[in-house]
Design a protein around this motif. Structure first.
Motif, mmCIF file in Angstrom:
data_model
loop_
_atom_site.group_PDB
_atom_site.id
_atom_site.type_symbol
_atom_site.label_atom_id
_atom_site.label_comp_id
_atom_site.label_asym_id
_atom_site.label_seq_id
_atom_site.Cartn_x
_atom_site.Cartn_y
_atom_site.Cartn_z
ATOM 1 N N ARG A 1 -3.876 -9.952 -0.886
ATOM 2 C CA ARG A 1 -4.052 -8.516 -1.687
ATOM 3 C C ARG A 1 -3.164 -8.443 -2.742
ATOM 4 O O ARG A 1 -2.136 -8.876 -2.588
ATOM 5 C CB ARG A 1 -3.781 -7.233 -0.812
ATOM 6 N N HIS A 2 -3.632 -8.212 -4.000
ATOM 7 C CA HIS A 2 -2.759 -8.215 -5.087
ATOM 8 C C HIS A 2 -3.269 -6.843 -5.891
ATOM 9 O O HIS A 2 -4.372 -6.450 -5.666
ATOM 10 C CB HIS A 2 -3.096 -9.496 -5.947
ATOM 11 N N GLU A 3 -2.560 -6.482 -6.862
ATOM 12 C CA GLU A 3 -2.692 -5.683 -7.827
ATOM 13 C C GLU A 3 -2.632 -6.129 -9.289
ATOM 14 O O GLU A 3 -2.051 -6.912 -9.531
ATOM 15 C CB GLU A 3 -1.560 -4.365 -7.707
ATOM 16 N N PHE A 4 -3.664 -5.359 -9.974
ATOM 17 C CA PHE A 4 -3.746 -5.901 -11.379
ATOM 18 C C PHE A 4 -3.927 -4.676 -12.378
ATOM 19 O O PHE A 4 -4.429 -3.595 -11.983
ATOM 20 C CB PHE A 4 -4.685 -6.746 -11.529
ATOM 21 N N THR A 5 -2.878 -4.691 -13.232
ATOM 22 C CA THR A 5 -2.947 -3.295 -14.251
ATOM 23 C C THR A 5 -3.126 -3.897 -15.800
ATOM 24 O O THR A 5 -2.809 -5.019 -16.213
ATOM 25 C CB THR A 5 -1.537 -2.760 -14.252
ATOM 26 N N HIS A 6 -4.138 -3.271 -16.280
ATOM 27 C CA HIS A 6 -4.535 -3.398 -17.610
ATOM 28 C C HIS A 6 -4.709 -1.919 -18.269
ATOM 29 O O HIS A 6 -5.444 -1.256 -17.855
ATOM 30 C CB HIS A 6 -5.679 -4.120 -17.882
ATOM 31 N N GLU A 7 -4.019 -1.983 -19.573
ATOM 32 C CA GLU A 7 -3.851 -0.380 -20.189
ATOM 33 C C GLU A 7 -3.821 0.555 -19.313
ATOM 34 O O GLU A 7 -4.535 1.490 -19.502
ATOM 35 C CB GLU A 7 -5.263 -0.657 -20.917
ATOM 36 N N ALA A 8 -2.545 0.507 -18.536
ATOM 37 C CA ALA A 8 -2.239 1.659 -17.785
ATOM 38 C C ALA A 8 -3.286 1.941 -16.573
ATOM 39 O O ALA A 8 -3.021 3.034 -15.765
ATOM 40 C CB ALA A 8 -1.937 2.939 -18.485
ATOM 41 N N ILE A 9 -4.402 1.105 -16.193
ATOM 42 C CA ILE A 9 -5.346 1.297 -15.187
ATOM 43 C C ILE A 9 -4.986 0.309 -14.140
ATOM 44 O O ILE A 9 -4.897 -1.103 -14.407
ATOM 45 C CB ILE A 9 -6.837 1.196 -15.663
ATOM 46 N N THR A 10 -4.742 0.666 -12.885
ATOM 47 C CA THR A 10 -4.449 -0.295 -12.094
ATOM 48 C C THR A 10 -5.354 -0.362 -10.804
ATOM 49 O O THR A 10 -5.838 0.933 -10.366
ATOM 50 C CB THR A 10 -3.222 0.045 -11.419
ATOM 51 N N MET B 1 4.212 -2.517 2.442
ATOM 52 C CA MET B 1 3.365 -3.793 2.368
ATOM 53 C C MET B 1 2.021 -3.028 2.918
ATOM 54 O O MET B 1 1.993 -2.551 4.183
ATOM 55 C CB MET B 1 3.613 -4.886 3.256
ATOM 56 N N VAL B 2 1.047 -3.248 2.292
ATOM 57 C CA VAL B 2 -0.328 -2.561 2.759
ATOM 58 C C VAL B 2 -1.263 -3.679 3.548
ATOM 59 O O VAL B 2 -1.245 -4.800 3.232
ATOM 60 C CB VAL B 2 -1.252 -2.352 1.604
ATOM 61 N N GLU B 3 -1.572 -3.291 4.733
ATOM 62 C CA GLU B 3 -2.290 -4.045 5.810
ATOM 63 C C GLU B 3 -3.386 -4.430 5.219
ATOM 64 O O GLU B 3 -4.216 -3.736 4.793
ATOM 65 C CB GLU B 3 -2.119 -3.323 7.050
ATOM 66 N N THR B 4 -3.833 -5.647 5.397
ATOM 67 C CA THR B 4 -5.245 -5.964 4.877
ATOM 68 C C THR B 4 -6.324 -5.823 5.933
ATOM 69 O O THR B 4 -5.916 -6.060 7.241
ATOM 70 C CB THR B 4 -5.260 -7.664 4.679
ATOM 71 N N PRO B 5 -7.365 -5.094 5.773
ATOM 72 C CA PRO B 5 -8.399 -4.982 6.631
ATOM 73 C C PRO B 5 -8.894 -5.868 7.572
ATOM 74 O O PRO B 5 -8.920 -7.244 6.946
ATOM 75 C CB PRO B 5 -9.442 -4.160 5.796
ATOM 76 N N THR B 6 -9.396 -5.878 8.834
ATOM 77 C CA THR B 6 -9.860 -6.972 9.424
ATOM 78 C C THR B 6 -10.904 -7.525 9.008
ATOM 79 O O THR B 6 -11.055 -8.955 8.960
ATOM 80 C CB THR B 6 -10.261 -6.229 10.768
ATOM 81 N N ALA B 7 -11.767 -7.036 8.155
ATOM 82 C CA ALA B 7 -12.821 -7.751 7.682
ATOM 83 C C ALA B 7 -12.566 -8.389 6.647
ATOM 84 O O ALA B 7 -13.368 -9.276 6.085
ATOM 85 C CB ALA B 7 -13.965 -6.598 7.131
ATOM 86 N N LEU B 8 -11.277 -8.302 6.058
ATOM 87 C CA LEU B 8 -10.949 -9.241 4.799
ATOM 88 C C LEU B 8 -9.768 -10.152 5.277
ATOM 89 O O LEU B 8 -8.972 -10.642 4.523
ATOM 90 C CB LEU B 8 -10.286 -8.286 3.806
ATOM 91 N N ALA B 9 -9.750 -10.514 6.606
ATOM 92 C CA ALA B 9 -8.634 -11.215 6.949
ATOM 93 C C ALA B 9 -8.619 -12.514 6.554
ATOM 94 O O ALA B 9 -9.874 -13.220 6.329
ATOM 95 C CB ALA B 9 -9.040 -11.594 8.854
ATOM 96 N N GLY B 10 -7.603 -13.127 6.081
ATOM 97 C CA GLY B 10 -7.472 -14.465 5.154
ATOM 98 C C GLY B 10 -7.407 -14.317 3.843
ATOM 99 O O GLY B 10 -6.983 -15.453 3.031
ATOM 100 N N PHE B 11 -7.863 -13.028 3.210
ATOM 101 C CA PHE B 11 -7.670 -12.917 1.916
ATOM 102 C C PHE B 11 -6.290 -12.388 1.650
ATOM 103 O O PHE B 11 -5.615 -11.679 2.505
ATOM 104 C CB PHE B 11 -8.482 -11.692 1.430
#
Length: 271
Positions: free
Chosen positions: A13-22, A1-11
């Motif tokens: 994190r997701h990944e999204f892929t479209h046409e082989a681009i992630t 699991m990738v840790e969320t940066p401090t500046a983005l606390a509360g967000f």
């Protein structure tokens, strides 16, 4: 699991892929979706704070990570750290310039990464509901929200100081990074569907020249809502002033930020 940066606390994190681009993105809030597309050097603490403000206004905000180091402050020590900040900006910009996903010099082209952003927007609309979605591009990504507007789901595109293509020649100062076919589609939506496009810049901003807004007014007519602020209200300590805002109550730039959020509320029917 990738840790969320401090500046983005509360967000989340997701990944999204479209046409082989992630790419990954950060998500916060509830309500219709608004995509906040960061400027160079990436998702800075200021970008994260703006995204939080959008979420508090009643939206699900998505912040895609397209370049740079997520959550990094490009200038943590203020004026004393400007040289290091410049190095960080140059590194991020260098990666963008050689990436096939971005068109930074050519005219009459939509950056390929916009295809991924459009797909993200369609998915966000299906997940979050509402009449449609909004998006704001900033500086280097400023024109991306315009090119995303070929999709019917896009109802609230905002162009903040759009800087592509780089204004190295008079011709590049009087156009924006969108293909003729995409521009024709946006023009038709403005004429037939009442789509409006909001843009903001400083009058003397060399990165986002006045000819670019003149071009948009010619192409989109009254559907382009251009806000041009006097240079003296810009942050004098920003990179290549006038280009950075002063996010404090009573400042004209804060009023413009509020205007952008009101635009999202109006177009996406959020009270």
């Amino acid at each position: 699991m990738v840790e969320t940066p401090t500046a983005l606390a509360g967000f989340d994190r997701h990944e999204f892929t479209h046409e082989a681009i992630t790419h990954h993105y950060y998500r916060l809030g509830d309500g219709p979706a608004v995509i906040v597309i960061p400027e160079i050097p990436g998702i800075t603490p200021k970008v994260a704070d703006f995204a939080r403000r959008v979420a508090r206004a009643g939206f699900t905000v998505l912040v895609p990570s397209l370049f740079g180091v997520d959550g990094a402050d490009p200038n943590p020590a203020g004026l004393a750290d400007l040289p290091r900040a410049g190095v960080g900006m140059a590194r991020a910009l260098g990666k963008v310039c050689v990436s096939r996903e971005f068109t930074v010099f050519a005219t009459g082209r939509t950056s390929p990464v916009v295809t991924w952003l459009r797909a993200l927007g369609r998915t966000a609309h299906s997940e979050c509901g509402g009449p449609g979605i909004g998006a704001i591009g900033m500086c280097l990504t400023g024109g991306f929200a315009l090119a995303m507007s070929v999709d019917d789901a896009m109802l609230a595109p905002v162009l903040s100081q759009p800087s592509l293509p780089f204004a190295a020649t008079p011709g590049r100062r009087s156009t924006i990074d969108i293909s003729p076919d995409d521009l024709a589609c946006v023009r038709s939506r403005c004429r037939d569907e009442g789509l409006q496009v909001l843009g903001a810049r400083f009058e003397g901003d060399r990165l986002s020249p006045g000819g670019r807004f003149e071009f948009l007014r010619r192409e989109l007519g009254d559907s382009f809502l251009g806000v041009e602020l006097p240079d003296e209200v810009a942050n004098p300590h920003g990179a290549l002033p006038p280009h950075s805002v002063i996010d404090e109550p009573g400042q004209p730039t804060r009023e413009t930020l509020d205007q952008i959020i009101d635009f999202f509320r109006q177009k996406l029917d959020v009270q």
